[in-house]
Scaffold this motif. Structure first.
Motif: not given
Lengths: 261, 129
Positions: A1-23
């Motif tokens: 699946m091709a991933i565009n910049r917008r999707t990548f940034l969304k995923a990266a942001g969500l992952t960071t949030l999940a990490g910080v919130a989890g900690h």
């Protein structure tokens, strides 16, 4: 699946949030659990003697001859493997000297004979404003929070700036390997190696295990050791009652060895 | 290629020097871990054997700084056992590695490592002689 910049940034942001919130959630629900393996594993001995400001009083009325001092000197030097090197390269933690050398700024023509001829004990003064600490380029000598001016032999590079800085001559330099000059090596205290400076440490290794400094123990009451910050301590009581001198006070080093006169 | 006459011999010499440790070792005996004498009375080290093999120098380095600079001298191991943070009083005591020659030195010699620790820290068995 091709991933565009917008999707990548969304995923990266969500992952960071999940990490910080989890900690954060873990910290809230089970504080310290994440760092459980790094829980404090080191500490002090429960019986350790502690103080806000260690100080020593030398009762000069009880110390009158060099022989009386010798007991303290021997106790100190034997315990710390201080070598006996004859001549002008001697190593000393504790020694005696004349009144005029110990108190050069207290001289006058009418000093009583008893005082003039009496030996005085000298040692590191564990100053509040120690010049040796200020000039040490490697921080091998440093002042602890409780006022003890410590030596870290591991970091000493033998530059001897501290010896030049100390106005009390309380530091000795090992020009040779000291081991051949130690009569009975105590295996439980390190010797020093060639090329390091050493001095009295107020027996910080003994304090850590609940024992008084070796010289204080050997002095039979002629040396008093305690917490100067504690108003109820013996050192404070004695200083209130008796007149005391300090060495070279005009230099502003604020020494914490007091001579009871 | 320009200057092939200089570049190619140069590359050959460079590769030869870089790979020197590998081909100079061909045919030599492989490294064998020396046989160590372990303490008779004590079964457990400060931490597990594997961990100590890999990290004993880090542990000693930490102990040194904590004891001298932070005045902390009591160490609790993973198993909860407490130790005096001292090379001489704990590690080299008569109950543990009393014989430096058959434990410390065998490994250090085999690996051509000469730690400076013993310049100051006295091996108790030597001090008692």
């Amino acid at each position: 699946m091709a991933i565009n910049r917008r999707t990548f940034l969304k995923a990266a942001g969500l992952t960071t949030l999940a990490g910080v919130a989890g900690h954060a959630a873990m910290e809230l629900l089970a504080p310290g659990a994440l760092e459980a393996s790094g829980a404090p594993k080191v500490g002090e001995y429960p019986e350790a003697l502690t103080a806000k400001r260690w100080a020593m009083l030398i009762d000069t009325e009880k110390f009158t001859t060099a022989q009386v001092y010798q007991k303290c000197i021997d106790a100190c030097h034997v315990l710390h493997n201080v070598p006996h090197i004859p001549g002008d390269q001697e190593i000393k933690w504790l020694w005696t000297d004349s009144f005029k050398h110990v108190f050069p700024d207290q001289q006058h023509a009418l000093v009583p004979e008893r005082i003039k001829n009496q030996p005085f004990m000298a040692l590191c003064n564990h100053c509040d404003n120690p010049p040796c600490v200020r000039v040490c380029p490697t921080k091998a000598t440093f002042k602890r929070d409780d006022g003890i001016v410590m030596m870290d032999m591991h970091r000493c590079i033998g530059c001897r700036y501290c010896m030049a800085g100390c106005p009390y001559g309380a530091r000795s330099f090992n020009f040779w390997d000291p081991r051949p000059f130690i009569e009975n090596i105590d295996p439980y205290y390190p010797t020093r190696m060639k090329g390091v400076v050493e001095k009295c440490t107020f027996c910080e290794d003994r304090l850590a295990k609940g024992q008084l400094p070796a010289c204080v123990e050997a002095s039979e009451g002629a040396l008093i050791f305690g917490d100067l910050a504690n108003e109820d301590s013996e050192v404070r009581r004695v200083l209130r009652e008796r007149y005391s001198l300090r060495r070279k006070p005009s230099l502003g080093t604020d020494p914490h060895v007091f001579y009871l006169i | 290629m320009y200057n092939a006459g200089k570049i190619i011999p140069g590359l050959v010499i460079f590769l030869g020097l870089v790979t020197f440790p590998f081909w100079s070792n061909i045919g030599r005996a492989a490294f064998e871990a020396p046989e160590l004498v372990f303490p008779e009375t004590e079964e457990e080290c400060v931490e597990s054997g594997d961990w100590m093999r890999a990290n004993h120098m880090i542990l000693l380095d930490d102990w040194r700084d904590l004891a001298v600079r932070d005045n902390l001298r009591l160490y609790s191991s993973e198993t909860g056992k407490r130790f005096d943070m001292s090379l001489t009083k704990t590690c080299l005591s008569s109950q543990c590695h009393a014989n430096k020659d058959t434990f410390c030195d065998r490994c250090h010699d085999a690996l051509a490592i000469a730690p400076h620790c013993w310049d100051c820290h006295v091996v108790p068995s030597i001090g008692e002689e």
